[in-house]
Design an enzyme around this catalytic site. Structure first.
Site, mmCIF file in Angstrom:
data_model
loop_
_atom_site.group_PDB
_atom_site.id
_atom_site.type_symbol
_atom_site.label_atom_id
_atom_site.label_comp_id
_atom_site.label_asym_id
_atom_site.label_seq_id
_atom_site.Cartn_x
_atom_site.Cartn_y
_atom_site.Cartn_z
ATOM 1 N N ARG A 104 0.863 -1.197 0.000
ATOM 2 C CA ARG A 104 0.000 0.000 0.000
ATOM 3 C C ARG A 104 0.881 1.222 0.000
ATOM 4 O O ARG A 104 1.780 1.352 0.829
ATOM 5 C CB ARG A 104 -0.828 0.055 1.306
ATOM 6 C CG ARG A 104 -1.961 -0.851 1.350
ATOM 7 C CD ARG A 104 -2.995 -0.462 2.406
ATOM 8 N NE ARG A 104 -2.524 0.095 3.656
ATOM 9 C CZ ARG A 104 -3.328 0.585 4.586
ATOM 10 N NH1 ARG A 104 -4.633 0.608 4.393
ATOM 11 N NH2 ARG A 104 -2.865 1.053 5.708
ATOM 12 N N THR A 108 -1.195 7.538 -0.453
ATOM 13 C CA THR A 108 -2.516 7.415 -1.104
ATOM 14 C C THR A 108 -3.314 6.227 -0.558
ATOM 15 O O THR A 108 -4.515 6.143 -0.774
ATOM 16 C CB THR A 108 -2.351 7.207 -2.619
ATOM 17 O OG1 THR A 108 -1.688 5.952 -2.832
ATOM 18 C CG2 THR A 108 -1.540 8.323 -3.251
ATOM 19 N N ASP A 203 4.968 -5.685 9.760
ATOM 20 C CA ASP A 203 6.052 -5.302 10.670
ATOM 21 C C ASP A 203 6.071 -6.191 11.920
ATOM 22 O O ASP A 203 7.151 -6.560 12.400
ATOM 23 C CB ASP A 203 5.898 -3.833 11.092
ATOM 24 C CG ASP A 203 6.345 -2.880 9.985
ATOM 25 O OD1 ASP A 203 7.054 -3.333 9.061
ATOM 26 O OD2 ASP A 203 5.977 -1.693 10.049
HETATM 27 C C1 PRP Z 1 -1.133 -4.615 4.658
HETATM 28 C C2 PRP Z 1 -1.934 -5.891 4.809
HETATM 29 C C3 PRP Z 1 -2.777 -5.900 3.569
HETATM 30 C C4 PRP Z 1 -3.033 -4.431 3.330
HETATM 31 C C5 PRP Z 1 -4.424 -4.104 3.750
HETATM 32 O O1 PRP Z 1 -0.065 -4.812 3.804
HETATM 33 O O2 PRP Z 1 -1.152 -7.033 4.970
HETATM 34 O O3 PRP Z 1 -2.138 -6.493 2.447
HETATM 35 O O4 PRP Z 1 -2.090 -3.709 4.136
HETATM 36 O O5 PRP Z 1 -4.735 -2.779 3.452
HETATM 37 P P1 PRP Z 1 -5.868 -2.371 2.420
HETATM 38 O O6 PRP Z 1 -7.043 -3.266 2.688
HETATM 39 O O7 PRP Z 1 -6.127 -0.931 2.749
HETATM 40 O O8 PRP Z 1 -5.326 -2.544 1.029
HETATM 41 P P2 PRP Z 1 1.016 -3.665 3.529
HETATM 42 O O9 PRP Z 1 0.627 -2.898 2.304
HETATM 43 O O10 PRP Z 1 1.255 -2.896 4.782
HETATM 44 O O11 PRP Z 1 2.279 -4.491 3.089
HETATM 45 P P3 PRP Z 1 3.161 -5.548 3.932
HETATM 46 O O12 PRP Z 1 2.341 -6.801 4.091
HETATM 47 O O13 PRP Z 1 4.319 -5.745 3.026
HETATM 48 O O14 PRP Z 1 3.541 -4.933 5.255
HETATM 49 N N1 URA Z 2 -2.360 -2.952 7.189
HETATM 50 C C1 URA Z 2 -1.995 -3.361 8.420
HETATM 51 O O1 URA Z 2 -1.032 -4.109 8.578
HETATM 52 N N2 URA Z 2 -2.716 -2.915 9.471
HETATM 53 C C2 URA Z 2 -3.794 -2.102 9.339
HETATM 54 O O2 URA Z 2 -4.419 -1.754 10.352
HETATM 55 C C3 URA Z 2 -4.141 -1.698 8.045
HETATM 56 C C4 URA Z 2 -3.420 -2.145 6.980
#
Ligand code: PRP
Ligand code: URA
Length: 209
Positions: A104, A108, A203
């Site tokens: 994400r 944005t 994380d």
């Molecule tokens: C987090 C989570 C989802 C996403 C959800 O991933 O694991 O994939 O955010 O958010 P959304 O429903 O608003 O799209 P992140 O983009 O933080 O990546 P990561 O798993 O690499 O930390």
């Molecule tokens: N991604 C996460 O890991 N946590 C949240 O709360 C939203 C998006």
């Protein structure tokens, strides 16, 4: 509208509470994610189809059920979805594993796909997409778009914690996909984090913050 099934099992609820707690460290967090995925998977796979086969026990011949068709595929959304794979493989040790890489944008909040590799004959498999968090829904919606574009027709999604906004967006975008969620929380905050949620799942699983 797609089916949204929220878990009610007390073991799942208990483990999600431990997961949320900010005092839960990386090692325990990883273990809990895997256990919750297994317990949720047990519920989500209750409608797997079987066919009868003839076998012989040490006592006699008998006709008994075995799972039907091609092996299912588990598809984690990277990174955080990786934490759930072991839980599903504990139930389906022969499942294939695909990967879809998404992140994400921090400003944005829009998702970006950077990788997608799925098992062959994906159109014949049950595809189980896993990601602990469903926030705005953008990542899961786009992941399922990618997976459908490669031919998959039988898809289930599993998220441990979801925001109502994400659930609404997902069911509108993919009314044919059943969504299994451990908990539907209160709302998103201004940074599109789930409240009360558990913070940043990636994380916390990988110890990167
Ligand atoms: C987090 C989570 C989802 C996403 C959800 O991933 O694991 O994939 O955010 O958010 P959304 O429903 O608003 O799209 P992140 O983009 O933080 O990546 P990561 O798993 O690499 O930390
Ligand atoms: N991604 C996460 O890991 N946590 C949240 O709360 C939203 C998006």
């Amino acid at each position: 509208m797609s089916d949204v099934i929220e878990m009610t099992h007390p073991l799942i609820k208990h483990k999600i509470t431990m997961l949320r707690d900010e005092r839960t460290g990386t090692n325990e967090f990883r273990q809990l994610v895997e256990e919750i995925a297994m317990l949720m998977g047990y519920e989500a796979l209750a409608d797997l189809k079987t066919h009868d086969v003839e076998i012989k026990t040490p006592i006699e011949n008998t006709v008994q059920p075995m799972l039907n068709g091609k092996k299912p595929a588990v598809v984690p959304i990277l990174r955080a979805g990786l934490g759930m794979v072991g839980g599903i493989l504990a139930l389906l040790p022969n499942a294939k594993v695909g990967h879809i890489g998404m992140f994400r944008d921090e400003v944005t909040h829009k998702p970006h796909v950077y990788y997608c590799k799925l098992p062959s004959f994906i159109e014949e498999r049950l595809v189980i997409v896993v990601d602990p968090m469903l926030a705005t829904g953008g990542s899961l919606i786009d992941a399922v778009n990618e997976i459908k574009a490669r031919g998959a027709e039988n898809i289930k999604c599993m998220c441990i914690i979801a925001a109502p906004e994400g659930v609404a967006a997902f069911t509108q975008a993919h009314p044919d996909v059943t969504l299994y969620v451990g908990s539907i929380d209160r709302c998103l905050n201004a940074d599109a984090y789930i409240c009360p949620g558990l913070g940043d799942a990636g994380d916390r699983i990988f110890g990167t913050k």
